[in-house]
Design an enzyme around this catalytic site. Structure first.
Site: not given
Ligand code: ATP
Ligand code: MG
Length: 571
Positions: A37, A264, A274
């Site tokens: 995102e 994760r 984020k």
């Molecule tokens: P954040 O918690 O940092 O806001 P998010 O999951 O909301 O992360 P996205 O932009 O939706 O952020 O993430 C894109 C991809 O990266 C998703 O498939 C998510 O599952 C993966 N991802 C995000 N954080 C991690 C992590 N700490 N370890 C592994 N994969 C991750």
């Molecule tokens: Mg997300």
């Protein structure tokens, strides 16, 4: 079949993909996607997902990985983040060819699919407020209550939904909900919201839409539209999988991707959300998303991390189903292993102490041969100027040394790397403060190159720079951003803010570096002998204003700890 021969540990997702290829499921194809995102910069956790998704595509013949901006929430998304994501994924070494997509490109189709669901009697317009929807939802132990609008006719739902999209109703006044099961033990299945009314300009579609699809609905439909075979996400979506499958079954999409969840990545001494990273940026606690203390890809790059070391790290942490906290020392270990092979060695003095070699002729300069990289003979040698006045590291001298201090002290002889043996004859002090401001030494001309013909030896070899030739530099030393090992222990709140390490940045002015470093390219990395790995700062370094970041010190805390226990991952 692997596209190249690098050994790779088999993990459960590689196994699933291999089995699916063998059985011909998904038509023998592997199509993955990385779906960020664009509401912030990518971090090391995302790197794990990037390496996994792009890795699976690369490892399997004909495999493809899409880069998809998951841009369905206009209120938090910006073009700056899109640009940063593209730059960072490419820098990590991955290529999506022409497969760059935006969920917002599918808004028309996602909307059409919603009309289909309404026509099948599987979605309805609900007039409850957000609070009422929450109250009706029930709890883990109690079933939810159906919305009073659950049994609207298909015609009325079509009419209301098209009017929602046409802008006839105020923000938040109505939603489109899937008609599933208000008594489901899985709360995600209790008639989840599919669309909300929101008047916000979207970074790509502008004001075209005033209804926006929710993540759970938009995501599975986007995956299906793209013909994704394996839709890999993190464990918190495990309970959403029934909903993912419900939407695609109900819509009878031509493709039905398989959602697979993995744990994760969490890393000690930092945060990985984020929202939290944005808070650090907004409150000015770091210099920006690319501050070298940040766990963002941009921050790691500016700090001097290489894509190779990050990919190696992601491979070593593995892919599993159990949440773990990985020691940041492992990330640093991977970096050291890479830089040790590749970083040119140079000499730099961070806390200079002036040394005058009294028996060295005034005005004489010798060009000493220095080895660029003992790990790589092809890196060759360079000339380093030596003269009568030098700088050494202040910490390499003690006037009254304790028993185990073997470096310079009055009356003691040491080696100056690539140069001569020198003996300290006296220390000159500032009469006011008593501080040592200069050392007087003599050198032995017979030891040129650093060896004594009579076989005598010395216990220490010091780095140095010639005062007349050295260049001034600013050197920024970094430590953990957060003092606490597990600052996220406190959960989703802002408790991590109280763990910020006040000593995470220490800027040293007046450092002295080899003259050749003035020609460094921004971002170039080096080993400063005996001190660690450093890089020319990609933003602030100028040929006339040298700025270096300490990427990582030489001491490998992870390798040392390995000798005692396995700290790589703690459950
Ligand atoms: P954040 O918690 O940092 O806001 P998010 O999951 O909301 O992360 P996205 O932009 O939706 O952020 O993430 C894109 C991809 O990266 C998703 O498939 C998510 O599952 C993966 N991802 C995000 N954080 C991690 C992590 N700490 N370890 C592994 N994969 C991750
Ligand atoms: Mg997300």
């Amino acid at each position: 079949m692997a596209a190249n021969d690098e050994p790779r540990p088999l993990h459960f997702i590689r196994q699933i993909v291999a089995d699916d290829l063998a059985s011909g499921k998904h038509g023998g194809r592997v199509v993955t996607r990385f779906p960020p995102e664009p509401n912030g910069y990518l971090h090391i956790g995302h790197a794990k997902s990037i390496c996994l998704n792009f890795g699976l595509a690369r490892e399997n013949r004909g495999g493809v990985c899409h880069l998809r901006m998951d841009d369905t929430n206009p209120s938090k998304e910006e073009q700056e983040y899109v640009d940063a994501i593209i730059r960072d994924v490419r820098w990590l070494g991955f290529d999506w060819g022409d497969k760059l997509f935006y969920a917002s490109d599918y808004f028309d189709r996602i909307y059409e699919y919603a009309l289909d669901l309404i026509k099948k009697g599987k979605a309805y317009v609900c007039d409850l407020t957000a609070d009422e929807v929450r109250d009706h939802r029930g709890t883990l132990t109690e079933p939810g209550k159906g919305s009073p609008h659950r049994n609207r006719s298909i015609a009325e739902n079509l009419d209301l939904f098209t009017r929602m999209a046409a802008g006839e109703f105020p923000d938040g006044s109505r939603t489109l909900r899937a008609r599933i099961d208000m008594a489901s033990p899985n709360i995600n299945m209790r008639d989840p919201v599919m669309y909300r009314i929101l008047r916000a300009a979207h970074h790509r579609t502008g004001d075209k839409w005033c209804v926006y699809p929710m993540y759970d609905y938009a995501h599975c439909v986007s995956d299906a539209i793209e013909g994704i075979t394996h839709s890999i996400c993190t464990l918190e979506f495990e309970n959403h999988r029934p909903l993912y499958d419900w939407f695609l079954d109900a819509l009878e999409t031509p493709h039905h991707p398989q959602q697979i969840e993995f744990a994760r990545l969490n890393v000690t001494h930092t945060v990985m959300s984020k929202r939290k990273l944005l808070k650090l940026v907004k409150e000015g606690l770091v210099r920006g998303w690319d501050d070298p203390r940040m766990p963002t890809i941009a921050g790691l790059r500016r700090r001097g991390f290489t894509p190779e070391s990050i990919r190696d790290f992601c491979e070593r942490v593995g892919v599993g189903k159990n949440e773990s906290l990985v020691d940041i020392a492992l990330l640093e270990h991977c970096l050291r292993e890479d830089l040790n092979k590749r970083a040119p060695r140079v000499m730099a003095v961070l806390k200079p102490l002036r040394v005058v070699i009294e028996n060295y002729p005034e005005g004489m300069v010798e060009e000493m041969d220095a080895v660029n990289n003992p790990e790589d003979s092809s890196a060759g040698t360079r000339k380093v100027p030596f003269s009568r006045v030098l700088y050494i590291e202040r910490d390499d001298f003690m006037e009254d040394p304790p028993r185990k201090f073997f470096r310079l002290a009055p009356g003691r002889e040491v080696r100056l790397r690539y140069a001569y043996f020198v003996t300290c004859t006296s220390a000159v002090k500032d009469p006011a403060t008593g501080e040592v401001v200069e050392l007087r030494c003599t050198y032995d001309p017979a030891t040129r190159g650093g060896g004594a013909p009579d076989g005598r030896n010395v216990k220490a070899t010091l780095h140095w720079v010639s005062a007349a030739h050295a260049r001034d530099a600013e050197v920024r030393l970094y430590d953990h951003l957060l003092s606490a090992e597990d600052p996220d222990d406190a959960g989703e709140g802002d408790a991590f803010m109280s763990a910020i390490n006040p000593g995470s940045l220490q800027a040293l002015a007046g450092c002295k570096v080899e003259p050749g470093l003035a020609a460094a390219a921004p971002g170039a990395f080096f080993q400063f002998e005996r001190l660690g790995y450093f890089c020319a700062d990609s933003e602030d370094f100028r040929p006339d204003a040298l700025v270096f970041n300490r990427t990582v010190g030489l001491r490998d805390t992870w390798a040392r700890a390995q000798g005692r226990k396995e700290p790589q991952a703690r459950g």
